[in-house]
Design a protein around this motif. Structure first.
Motif, PDB file in Angstrom:
ATOM      1  N   ALA A 150       0.814  -1.225   0.000  1.00 10.34           N
ATOM      2  CA  ALA A 150       0.000   0.000   0.000  1.00 10.34           C
ATOM      3  C   ALA A 150       0.841   1.266   0.000  1.00 10.34           C
ATOM      4  O   ALA A 150       0.417   2.309  -0.516  1.00 10.34           O
ATOM      5  N   GLY A 151       2.048   1.185   0.561  1.00 14.02           N
ATOM      6  CA  GLY A 151       2.898   2.377   0.649  1.00 14.02           C
ATOM      7  C   GLY A 151       3.533   2.758  -0.682  1.00 14.02           C
ATOM      8  O   GLY A 151       4.145   3.822  -0.788  1.00 14.02           O
ATOM      9  N   LEU A 152       3.418   1.901  -1.683  1.00 11.39           N
ATOM     10  CA  LEU A 152       4.010   2.222  -2.993  1.00 11.39           C
ATOM     11  C   LEU A 152       2.982   3.037  -3.779  1.00 11.39           C
ATOM     12  O   LEU A 152       2.061   2.497  -4.389  1.00 11.39           O
ATOM     13  N   THR A 153       3.145   4.340  -3.737  1.00 13.35           N
ATOM     14  CA  THR A 153       2.121   5.237  -4.283  1.00 13.35           C
ATOM     15  C   THR A 153       2.372   5.594  -5.749  1.00 13.35           C
ATOM     16  O   THR A 153       1.490   6.108  -6.406  1.00 13.35           O
ATOM     17  N   ARG A 154       3.570   5.306  -6.256  1.00 18.30           N
ATOM     18  CA  ARG A 154       3.903   5.707  -7.621  1.00 18.30           C
ATOM     19  C   ARG A 154       3.469   4.658  -8.661  1.00 18.30           C
ATOM     20  O   ARG A 154       2.770   4.986  -9.617  1.00 18.30           O
TER      21      ARG A 154
END
Ligand code: NAP
Length: 252
Positions: A150-154
């Motif tokens: 979830a923390g990979l926003t790109r």
């Protein structure tokens, strides 16, 4: 051994094709009485034949109590190769009760010419790896751990699981709900249509979900391959249902 019927009572910890095949095999043989156990993760599980119980036991103590209270003679852990907690509990509970126990553990997939695998030891390392090098990622590790990304926003994710993940997912994604087996041609089409540049999978092994790995090879795509957790030390392992059956027949 069940004193009333003289049958050997076998508990199969399941949730896999091998567990279902073994339950079917044993239910057709005399001398065995089988109960299968499922964790209850999947909303509409494919049920094995015969008696089934669903839900956790309440840790290793709960499992030990259940084995004792239900007069189990033999314990078979045929859970998924990544279900490391229940496998450890099975080994510990069986040892405490002095029960014969077997882990049915299908072989992992092996890297072949043309494969571009990046092997990682766990999901956290997979997150780190795709964070550095993926922009359109096919994530096929099951619903329980998809939230780790979830923390990979790109990057953009294509996420596939049987039931919807309950965790928060990466902001840019498409979710496909599907259960294997999958065909290689369909997987190639999916990789191409969605312009995938990296696949993330657990090394589950077996035929049911291997098509994505074969499709990645055909398309020349890198695969982040998550290695399996180790089996409990000293575990007795059968790599197939046939090998498990051979072992069961030799029990005194
Ligand atoms: P896990 O992390 O090893 O186990 C977590 C807890 O779930 C266990 O401590 C136990 O609860 C309960 N549990 C797990 N398997 C059980 C079973 N067969 N019967 C009763 N309770 C069970 O396991 P998991 O990764 O959550 O996997 C759960 C189930 O899904 C397994 O049956 C496995 O075969 C299947 N599965 C897992 C994966 C995967 O990638 N992990 C993929 C496909 C299928 P208590 O401590 O309360 O007893």
């Amino acid at each position: 051994m069940d004193e009333r019927s003289g049958d050997r009572r076998v508990l199969i910890l399941g949730g896999t094709r091998e567990a279902r095949e073994l339950a079917e095999k044993l239910s057709g043989e005399s001398g065995f009485e089988v109960v299968s156990s499922l964790a209850g993760r999947v909303r509409e599980p494919v049920l094995p034949v015969g008696e089934v119980r669903i839900g956790g036991f309440g840790g290793v103590d709960g499992l030990r109590g259940w084995l004792r209270d239900n007069d189990v003679d033999v314990l078979i852990d045929a859970t998924h190769p990544f279900a490391g907690v229940i496998s450890a509990h099975a080994a510990e509970a069986a040892a405490a009760l002095n029960l014969p126990a077997l882990h049915v553990h299908r072989p992992g997939w092996r890297e072949r010419p043309g494969d571009r695998w990046i092997r990682v030891p766990d999901v956290a390392s997979a997150v780190e790896t795709v964070g550095r090098r993926g922009s359109r990622i096919f994530l096929t590790i099951g619903r329980q751990e998809a939230g780790a990304f979830a923390g990979l926003t790109r990057p953009w994710f294509l996420i596939r699981s049987i039931d919807p993940p309950s965790a928060v997912l990466p902001p840019h994604h498409e979710l496909i709900l599907a259960r294997g087996p999958f065909a290689v041609d369909d997987e190639v089409r999916l990789l191409t249509d969605r312009r995938i540049d990296i696949l993330v999978t657990k090394n589950s092994g077996g035929e049911l979900t291997v098509a994505k790995v074969l499709a990645a090879r055909a398309c020349g795509l890198p695969v982040v391959m998550i290695d399996r957790p180790p089996l409990p030390e000293g575990a007795r392992v059968a790599e197939s249902v046939a090998a498990a059956w051979d072992w069961l027949r030799t029990l005194p």
